[in-house]
Design a protein around this motif. Structure first.
Motif, PDB file in Angstrom:
ATOM      1  N   PRO A  25      -7.086  16.987  45.423  1.00 13.09           N
ATOM      2  CA  PRO A  25      -6.528  17.098  46.717  1.00 13.09           C
ATOM      3  C   PRO A  25      -7.559  16.084  46.956  1.00 13.09           C
ATOM      4  O   PRO A  25      -8.773  16.733  46.485  1.00 13.09           O
ATOM      5  N   ALA A  26      -7.483  15.098  48.176  1.00  8.84           N
ATOM      6  CA  ALA A  26      -9.079  14.642  48.421  1.00  8.84           C
ATOM      7  C   ALA A  26      -9.160  15.227  49.267  1.00  8.84           C
ATOM      8  O   ALA A  26     -10.022  14.584  50.719  1.00  8.84           O
ATOM      9  N   LYS A  27     -10.371  16.151  49.323  1.00 12.01           N
ATOM     10  CA  LYS A  27     -10.913  17.313  49.851  1.00 12.01           C
ATOM     11  C   LYS A  27     -11.977  18.014  49.397  1.00 12.01           C
ATOM     12  O   LYS A  27     -11.493  18.101  47.945  1.00 12.01           O
ATOM     13  N   THR A  28     -12.830  19.091  50.435  1.00 13.09           N
ATOM     14  CA  THR A  28     -13.744  19.877  49.603  1.00 13.09           C
ATOM     15  C   THR A  28     -12.427  20.648  48.651  1.00 13.09           C
ATOM     16  O   THR A  28     -11.658  21.303  49.205  1.00 13.09           O
ATOM     17  N   LEU A  29     -13.415  21.043  48.034  1.00 15.94           N
ATOM     18  CA  LEU A  29     -12.461  22.381  47.174  1.00 15.94           C
ATOM     19  C   LEU A  29     -13.215  23.538  47.367  1.00 15.94           C
ATOM     20  O   LEU A  29     -14.267  23.855  47.017  1.00 15.94           O
ATOM     21  N   VAL A  30     -13.011  24.660  47.660  1.00 14.66           N
ATOM     22  CA  VAL A  30     -13.161  26.041  47.686  1.00 14.66           C
ATOM     23  C   VAL A  30     -11.725  27.091  46.469  1.00 14.66           C
ATOM     24  O   VAL A  30     -11.083  27.120  46.721  1.00 14.66           O
ATOM     25  N   LEU A  43     -20.508  18.306  39.880  1.00 14.99           N
ATOM     26  CA  LEU A  43     -21.211  17.269  39.270  1.00 14.99           C
ATOM     27  C   LEU A  43     -19.916  15.617  38.922  1.00 14.99           C
ATOM     28  O   LEU A  43     -20.672  14.997  38.613  1.00 14.99           O
ATOM     29  N   ALA A  44     -19.205  16.066  39.012  1.00 12.31           N
ATOM     30  CA  ALA A  44     -18.032  15.133  39.132  1.00 12.31           C
ATOM     31  C   ALA A  44     -17.196  14.221  40.201  1.00 12.31           C
ATOM     32  O   ALA A  44     -17.284  13.380  39.914  1.00 12.31           O
ATOM     33  N   GLY A  45     -18.758  14.747  41.037  1.00 15.88           N
ATOM     34  CA  GLY A  45     -19.036  14.066  42.604  1.00 15.88           C
ATOM     35  C   GLY A  45     -17.369  14.401  43.709  1.00 15.88           C
ATOM     36  O   GLY A  45     -17.503  13.794  44.312  1.00 15.88           O
ATOM     37  N   ARG A  46     -17.482  15.619  43.455  1.00 14.33           N
ATOM     38  CA  ARG A  46     -15.983  16.188  44.098  1.00 14.33           C
ATOM     39  C   ARG A  46     -16.351  17.314  44.409  1.00 14.33           C
ATOM     40  O   ARG A  46     -17.208  18.525  43.996  1.00 14.33           O
ATOM     41  N   PRO A  47     -17.272  17.382  45.885  1.00 15.30           N
ATOM     42  CA  PRO A  47     -17.769  18.573  46.919  1.00 15.30           C
ATOM     43  C   PRO A  47     -16.635  19.244  46.490  1.00 15.30           C
ATOM     44  O   PRO A  47     -15.044  19.614  46.822  1.00 15.30           O
ATOM     45  N   ALA A  48     -17.061  20.888  46.266  1.00 14.82           N
ATOM     46  CA  ALA A  48     -16.878  22.409  45.451  1.00 14.82           C
ATOM     47  C   ALA A  48     -17.737  23.460  46.302  1.00 14.82           C
ATOM     48  O   ALA A  48     -19.137  23.413  45.953  1.00 14.82           O
ATOM     49  N   VAL A  49     -17.175  24.687  46.663  1.00 13.77           N
ATOM     50  CA  VAL A  49     -17.738  25.919  46.800  1.00 13.77           C
ATOM     51  C   VAL A  49     -17.245  27.216  45.953  1.00 13.77           C
ATOM     52  O   VAL A  49     -15.575  26.762  46.239  1.00 13.77           O
ATOM     53  N   CYS A  92      -9.086  22.221  50.326  1.00 15.60           N
ATOM     54  CA  CYS A  92      -8.480  22.797  49.786  1.00 15.60           C
ATOM     55  C   CYS A  92      -7.971  23.916  48.896  1.00 15.60           C
ATOM     56  O   CYS A  92      -9.876  23.847  48.344  1.00 15.60           O
ATOM     57  N   VAL A  93      -7.926  25.515  48.820  1.00 19.31           N
ATOM     58  CA  VAL A  93      -8.331  26.882  48.907  1.00 19.31           C
ATOM     59  C   VAL A  93      -7.413  26.753  46.818  1.00 19.31           C
ATOM     60  O   VAL A  93      -6.144  26.725  47.032  1.00 19.31           O
ATOM     61  N   VAL A  94      -9.187  27.019  45.826  1.00 16.43           N
ATOM     62  CA  VAL A  94      -8.100  27.290  44.773  1.00 16.43           C
ATOM     63  C   VAL A  94      -8.200  28.963  44.323  1.00 16.43           C
ATOM     64  O   VAL A  94      -9.681  28.934  44.128  1.00 16.43           O
TER      65      VAL A  94
END
Length: 317
Positions: A27-32, A52-58, A80-82
């Protein structure tokens, strides 16, 4: 050989199947990434990999996402919550997914149980079958969730990665007994994406051998915790490719104070070559870290199939 140890050795055919899994589009969203225990530490490494791959995540512990969500993402809803859960039944992680769905937030489950609560609750599921005999301590399932998460981040995982992990595992088995002899203070060091993995290594040792252990960022260890180092200390150092020189200075520093060092991808009293560059190095390290917990448990005559105070699934009323 205990059942736990056998599952560690027998996890690689499941890796080969997971390498072929079809993954959902990102998804084109920040991953949580949310999880508990091992799944939270894997979440830390995966969030770092995506950044590191350029996709914001926390990465956020499951209960923290339930009770303190704003402390991590403020009022943002473009996330997007994973959820990571081996059993798909861990109370906090399942609730985190359900409450996210209720709030209109996209969700993905990464699990080793296809017909589980988290799989039913999430919008999409990534399922990786694990070893049927895996017990309370997460070994094969942890590697599999890390593997599919890294692949989702764009990391290439190939047969060479599997072979390198098997080799590191064999070297740990051959040489760990002599290294751990007389050691009762265990420290795990890793920076960047490897910090979550260091935390997981420390957790495995605690669960399997009922031994207190700690995890730190490598250079941060000098700022206070190094005061505990003596000739009963074993430091497990997960070397970063770009930080090896600085981290080798840390290794020499703790050795001068009496510690022994196991170096993954760098210098140590036991140096385990990784044989691969990039984030896939984490996969190569993980089974050997799992086996280290088993080796310490064996030295203390502890049965790793019955870890104290633990259950295979943590469910809370």
């Amino acid at each position: 050989m205990s059942v736990t140890e056998r599952v560690i050795y027998e996890q690689f055919p499941f890796w080969r199947k997971a390498i072929e899994l079809e993954l959902p589009p990102l998804p084109a969203k920040t991953l949580v990434f949310v999880g508990c225990g091992t799944s939270y530490y894997l979440s830390q490494s995966l969030a770092a990999a995506f950044n590191l791959a350029g996709r914001p995540a926390v990465a956020v512990p499951g209960a923290e996402w339930i009770f303190n969500r704003r402390a991590y993402v403020g009022e943002r809803t473009d996330v997007c919550v994973v959820g990571l859960s081996r059993s798909g039944e861990s109370t906090e992680t399942v609730r985190a997914i359900r409450e996210s769905v209720a709030a209109g937030i996209d969700t993905v489950a990464i699990t080793c149980a296809a017909d589980s609560a988290i799989a039913k609750a999430a919008d999409q599921t990534i399922f990786a079958a694990t070893h049927a005999e895996e017990g309370i301590v997460m070994t094969s399932s942890a590697s599999l969730m890390l593997l599919v998460g890294l692949r989702w981040a764009g990391v290439s995982v190939a047969e060479a990665t599997v072979a390198a992990a098997e080799q590191a595992l064999r070297e740990m088995a051959a040489k760990a007994p002599g290294i751990i002899e007389g050691r009762s203070h265990f420290v795990f060091l890793g920076g960047g994406a490897l910090y979550g993995l260091a935390s997981e290594g420390a957790l495995k040792l605690q669960e399997m051998s009922i031994t207190y252990s700690q995890a730190f960022h490598p250079l941060e260890y000098r700022h206070g915790p190094i005061s505990l180092v003596d000739d009963r200390t074993l430091v497990v150092l997960l070397y970063g490719e770009e930080t090896r020189e600085a981290e080798e200075r840390v290794a020499r520093d703790v050795q001068s104070k009496g510690a022994r060092v196991i170096g993954f991808g760098g210098a140590g009293d036991l140096s385990l070559p990784i044989g691969e560059s990039g984030l896939g190095r984490m996969l190569i390290m993980l089974p050997a870290l799992q086996l280290l917990g088993e080796e310490v448990a064996r030295a203390k005559s502890i049965d790793t199939t019955q870890p104290r105070h633990l259950t295979k699934v943590v469910t809370l009323s």
